[in-house]
Design an enzyme around this catalytic site. Structure first.
Site, mmCIF file in Angstrom:
data_model
loop_
_atom_site.group_PDB
_atom_site.id
_atom_site.type_symbol
_atom_site.label_atom_id
_atom_site.label_comp_id
_atom_site.label_asym_id
_atom_site.label_seq_id
_atom_site.Cartn_x
_atom_site.Cartn_y
_atom_site.Cartn_z
ATOM 1 N N GLU A 1 48.988 -6.275 91.089
ATOM 2 C CA GLU A 1 48.011 -7.087 91.756
ATOM 3 C C GLU A 1 46.652 -6.318 91.757
ATOM 4 O O GLU A 1 45.592 -7.163 91.777
ATOM 5 C CB GLU A 1 48.596 -7.519 93.219
ATOM 6 C CG GLU A 1 49.443 -8.552 93.252
ATOM 7 C CD GLU A 1 50.695 -7.812 93.173
ATOM 8 O OE1 GLU A 1 50.983 -6.717 92.940
ATOM 9 O OE2 GLU A 1 51.884 -8.580 93.288
ATOM 10 N N PHE B 1 60.128 -11.645 106.264
ATOM 11 C CA PHE B 1 60.015 -10.927 105.038
ATOM 12 C C PHE B 1 58.673 -11.099 104.425
ATOM 13 O O PHE B 1 58.168 -12.238 104.277
ATOM 14 C CB PHE B 1 60.901 -11.472 104.132
ATOM 15 C CG PHE B 1 61.238 -11.057 102.659
ATOM 16 C CD1 PHE B 1 61.439 -9.576 102.574
ATOM 17 C CD2 PHE B 1 60.818 -11.830 101.571
ATOM 18 C CE1 PHE B 1 61.407 -9.317 101.175
ATOM 19 C CE2 PHE B 1 60.867 -11.460 100.440
ATOM 20 C CZ PHE B 1 61.176 -9.858 100.409
ATOM 21 N N GLN B 2 57.857 -10.196 103.776
ATOM 22 C CA GLN B 2 56.842 -9.956 103.058
ATOM 23 C C GLN B 2 55.348 -10.517 103.924
ATOM 24 O O GLN B 2 54.436 -11.366 103.353
ATOM 25 C CB GLN B 2 56.764 -10.639 101.658
ATOM 26 C CG GLN B 2 57.753 -10.056 100.956
ATOM 27 C CD GLN B 2 57.808 -10.444 99.258
ATOM 28 O OE1 GLN B 2 57.470 -11.494 98.875
ATOM 29 N NE2 GLN B 2 57.949 -9.497 98.412
ATOM 30 N N LYS C 1 52.736 -20.779 103.449
ATOM 31 C CA LYS C 1 53.579 -21.435 102.611
ATOM 32 C C LYS C 1 53.714 -23.076 102.859
ATOM 33 O O LYS C 1 53.719 -23.665 102.368
ATOM 34 C CB LYS C 1 54.787 -20.750 102.420
ATOM 35 C CG LYS C 1 55.930 -21.347 101.211
ATOM 36 C CD LYS C 1 56.972 -20.363 100.970
ATOM 37 C CE LYS C 1 57.692 -20.830 99.735
ATOM 38 N NZ LYS C 1 58.986 -20.212 99.413
ATOM 39 N N MET D 1 35.923 15.587 87.226
ATOM 40 C CA MET D 1 34.557 15.597 88.254
ATOM 41 C C MET D 1 35.161 16.604 89.211
ATOM 42 O O MET D 1 34.393 17.441 89.607
ATOM 43 C CB MET D 1 34.432 14.289 88.587
ATOM 44 C CG MET D 1 32.935 14.273 89.583
ATOM 45 S SD MET D 1 31.865 14.872 88.600
ATOM 46 C CE MET D 1 30.871 13.413 88.001
#
Lengths: 174, 571
Positions: free
Chosen positions: B49, B111-112, B161, B475
């Site tokens: 993602e 969940f999630q 959802k 760097m």
């Protein structure tokens, strides 16, 4: 243009404080957005009062007393104004505002200090709003200074439970 | 017309003219992926993602249109937090859609589940948790309006959802009044009195500098800038976020200011008597030690965001405006400085004395990274877009590539997000498929997001990636060499592990490698002939090479460290 910060004589508030009367949309999470902004930018809130504004359910008014020493007022107002849910900010210098605060205190009424305590309450102009077998609850609605004074006076007594609301304010007329 | 919330969401995105979504499905966002099959919108299926978010940023920076990303709840949402934060720092317009657990489950540690609106509160311009399917069109319309107007930025829409699964009567807001944003006023009328004060300051000025920031690109003010600069004859510097806002080939352009800026750009600011800041925010990487920054200069600060005024530097005149409108107003008032001949004489002396230099490359290598960038640039098609990660290679790319137009430099400025380059280049190529897109990357950055080359190959997005492989987090190594007595702590990565050629090939790309000057030219030529699949080149560069000029962190810009060749020292 912001008025000059007021050099307050009120001992408990920051020396340079300001009142922001903030009209916000009455939506979930708005208070978290304001609190989060103050936290991440390092601005200090001295007190905070929130209630629905006027009769419109759509808006709330948040009265924030800010410590104008923690950050320039211009920065605080500028960042706050960027919150999409903030509709209007009224920046009130204490000398241009009428400020009031509510204090509630529950006091044990033992025999020993009874008369001194009642004397303190009367002198402060507080009223008794609830009475129990061994204690009373008193209320004072007044200037932050008057609330400070009563709070200081009650420090002499033991087992006092005291709550303050934080102040609300409106611009002084004329 | 009755639609599901999911159908309404896709239809709303179509209404906003979205042609591409970068995303990855999962449980909570599943309902929305079904009507996507019937939509004209292209979906790019990423491998992580974070890639979706940076691709959307690259798309936005290359096209000027908002980038759109869609992911699921919980870890899908938290994985895109870094790009959201990056876009917030760089004021990049993004609309990010996250799935959320069903309304009834919110707050139960389902969940999630994660509180993504809470998590992103401080790094979005605004975010929404949509409460009903009927509200989806308003949320989408408002999100695009917020993301693209005023000071642009990322806006997140969290959609439970059950909201996408329930039915709604289709509608779409016909005007801004229906967006329900009573507190949002992105543009205010130009303060003519402030413009007059600015014109008066300009009239007194003998050593002005146009300090051009990313806001100039965001307000599409390049033409206005060119006209104003040419009419007044003022020197121009473009910050890391503004590269391409003014042609590098222009005689009045002094280059990039700041920590690794051109000596002339840094010094001109230091000696100026008037800084005209155009959509810049006096970032610490530009100012160095703040009290010592342009100490003798008055400041005209033009910004769409009034919270930038007096945040870092006192503004003698603050003008809340988009850059284009302010420049038009300056021109209308015929704002003109004094004669600048003496000023240009000084500037040209600095240019002659301290041009950008690096050590002569040797035929057998290791390659000089600056030389590799110049060789790629010399062989690149006009209008090539360059994306980069973050670190030494980013600074060299900004210094050595010549940017001539807006939208050709895609990089992570404020946040400094390593791994930005590859996905951002992919997003840029999707937005501008007719352009060649090179990603100038470092070996450390490449390893963070390289998996998106699989996305690029499978979606047919032929970008070119140049890894300046110095086997180090370069760097950090430079700072340890210069400021930590060469005590190298956890910066060695190895040039050969992973094998970048094999890795590229495993992802369906062409993998090439160059160690010598001859090989360098050969692989660049070969890469330029490949236009159907992504190409990855492993350029073996000198690990000891450092970025100069340099102003040490917290030091005054007066104490700029030039290249050793210019100090009369041998390395």
């Amino acid at each position: 243009m912001s008025p000059e910060p007021y050099l307050g004589e009120v001992s408990r508030t920051p020396v340079r404080h300001h009142i922001l009367s903030v009209l916000v949309e009455n939506k979930a999470g708005v208070l978290a957005r304001i609190a989060g902004l103050f936290a991440r930018r390092g601005f200090n809130i001295y007190s905070l009062a929130v209630a629905p504004a006027e009769s419109h359910a759509r808006f709330s008014r948040v009265t924030i007393v800010v410590d104008a020493e923690s950050a320039p007022l211009e920065q605080i107002v500028g960042q706050l104004d960027k919150l999409v849910n903030v509709v209007a900010i009224n920046d009130l210098a204490p000398r241009d505002a009428v400020e009031r605060e509510l204090l509630l205190a529950t006091l044990p009424l033992g025999d020993e200090h009874r008369s001194a305590m009642l004397d303190t309450i009367t002198k402060a102009g507080a009223s008794i709003v609830d009475v129990g077998p061994t204690s009373v609850t008193v209320m004072l609605a007044g200037t932050p200074g008057a609330c400070d004074e009563l709070e200081r006076a009650l420090e002499d007594f033991a087992e006092v439970e005291l709550h303050r609301t934080g102040r609300v304010a409106l611009p002084r007329l004329g | 017309m009755q639609l599901t919330g999911a159908q309404a969401l896709i239809r709303s995105l179509e209404q906003e003219g979205v042609d591409t979504i970068f995303g990855l499905p999962g449980g909570a966002i599943l309902p929305v992926y079904d009507p996507l099959l019937d939509s004209s919108i292209r979906h790019i299926l990423v491998r992580h993602e974070q890639g979706a978010g940076h691709m959307a940023e690259g798309y936005a920076l290359a096209t000027g249109r908002p980038g759109v990303a869609m992911v699921t709840s919980g870890p899908g949402a938290t994985n895109i937090v870094t790009p959201i934060g990056n876009a917030h720092m760089d004021s990049t317009p993004l609309v990010v859609i996250t799935g959320q657990v069903a309304t009834a489950s919110i707050g139960t540690d389902a969940f999630q589940e994660c509180d993504i609106t809470g998590i992103t509160m401080g790094i979005t311009k605004h975010n929404f948790l949509v409460q009903s399917a009927q509200e989806i069109p308003r949320a989408v319309a408002a999100a695009f309006h917020l993301a693209t107007t005023g000071r642009p930025g990322p806006v997140l829409i969290d959609v439970p959802k059950d909201v996408t699964q329930s039915m709604m009567d289709w509608w779409y807001p016909a005007s801004i009044e229906e967006y329900d944003l009573p507190g949002y006023r992105p543009e205010i009328p130009l303060d003519q009195e402030a413009v007059e004060r600015a014109v008066a300051l300009i009239a007194e000025s003998e050593r002005p500098v146009l300090y051009v920031g990313g806001g100039t690109l965001k307000s599409r003010a390049s033409q206005e800038l060119l006209a104003f600069a040419e009419r007044t004859g003022m020197p121009v510097v473009t910050t890391l976020m503004a590269r391409g806002a003014f042609p590098d080939s222009h005689e009045q352009h002094l280059g990039m200011p700041g920590m690794h800026g051109m000596y002339t750009a840094v010094t001109a600011i230091q000696k100026s008597d008037l800084l005209i800041s155009l959509g810049a925010r006096f970032d610490d990487r530009v100012t160095g030690k703040i009290p010592a920054f342009a100490a003798g200069a008055k400041v005209i600060h033009v910004d769409i965001d009034k919270a930038e005024f007096n945040k870092v530097r006192h503004a003698d005149v603050a003008i809340q405006s988009n850059v284009a409108a302010a420049l038009v107003a300056f021109d209308a008032a015929q704002a003109t400085p004094r004669n600048l001949d003496v000023w240009w004489k000084a500037i040209n002396d600095w240019r002659d004395q301290y041009p950008l230099v690096y050590d002569e490359p040797t035929a057998d290598g290791p390659l000089r990274p600056q030389h590799v960038i110049e060789a790629i640039a010399a062989k690149a098609a006009p209008g090539t877009i360059v994306a980069s990660g973050v670190g030494q290679h980013q600074m060299w790319a900004s210094q050595h590539w010549k940017f001539e137009e807006p939208g050709t430099w895609i990089n992570s400025g404020g946040a400094g997000t390593m791994g930005f380059g590859v996905p951002a280049a992919i997003g840029a190529k999707v937005g501008r498929p007719e352009r060649t897109v090179w990603c100038i990357d470092g070996d450390g950055c490449f390893q963070m997001t390289a998996q998106e080359l699989t996305t690029a190959r499978s979606e047919g997005i032929p970008i070119k990636v140049a890894i300046l492989n110095n086997a180090y987090l370069g760097m950090v190594r430079q700072w340890q060499e210069m400021f930590y007595e060469e005590r190298y702590s956890e910066v060695y990565l190895s040039a050969d592990l992973p094998d970048y050629v094999k890795w590229a090939e495993a992802m369906g790309c062409v993998g090439l490698r160059a160690r010598t000057l001859k090989e360098m030219h050969e692989v660049i030529d070969e890469a330029n002939t490949i236009n159907d699949v992504p190409v990855v080149i492993d350029f073996r560069t000198d690990a000891e090479e450092k970025v100069f000029p340099m102003v040490a962190a917290g030091a005054s810009n007066d104490d700029i460290i030039v290249h050793p060749l210019q100090r009369g020292e041998r390395r």
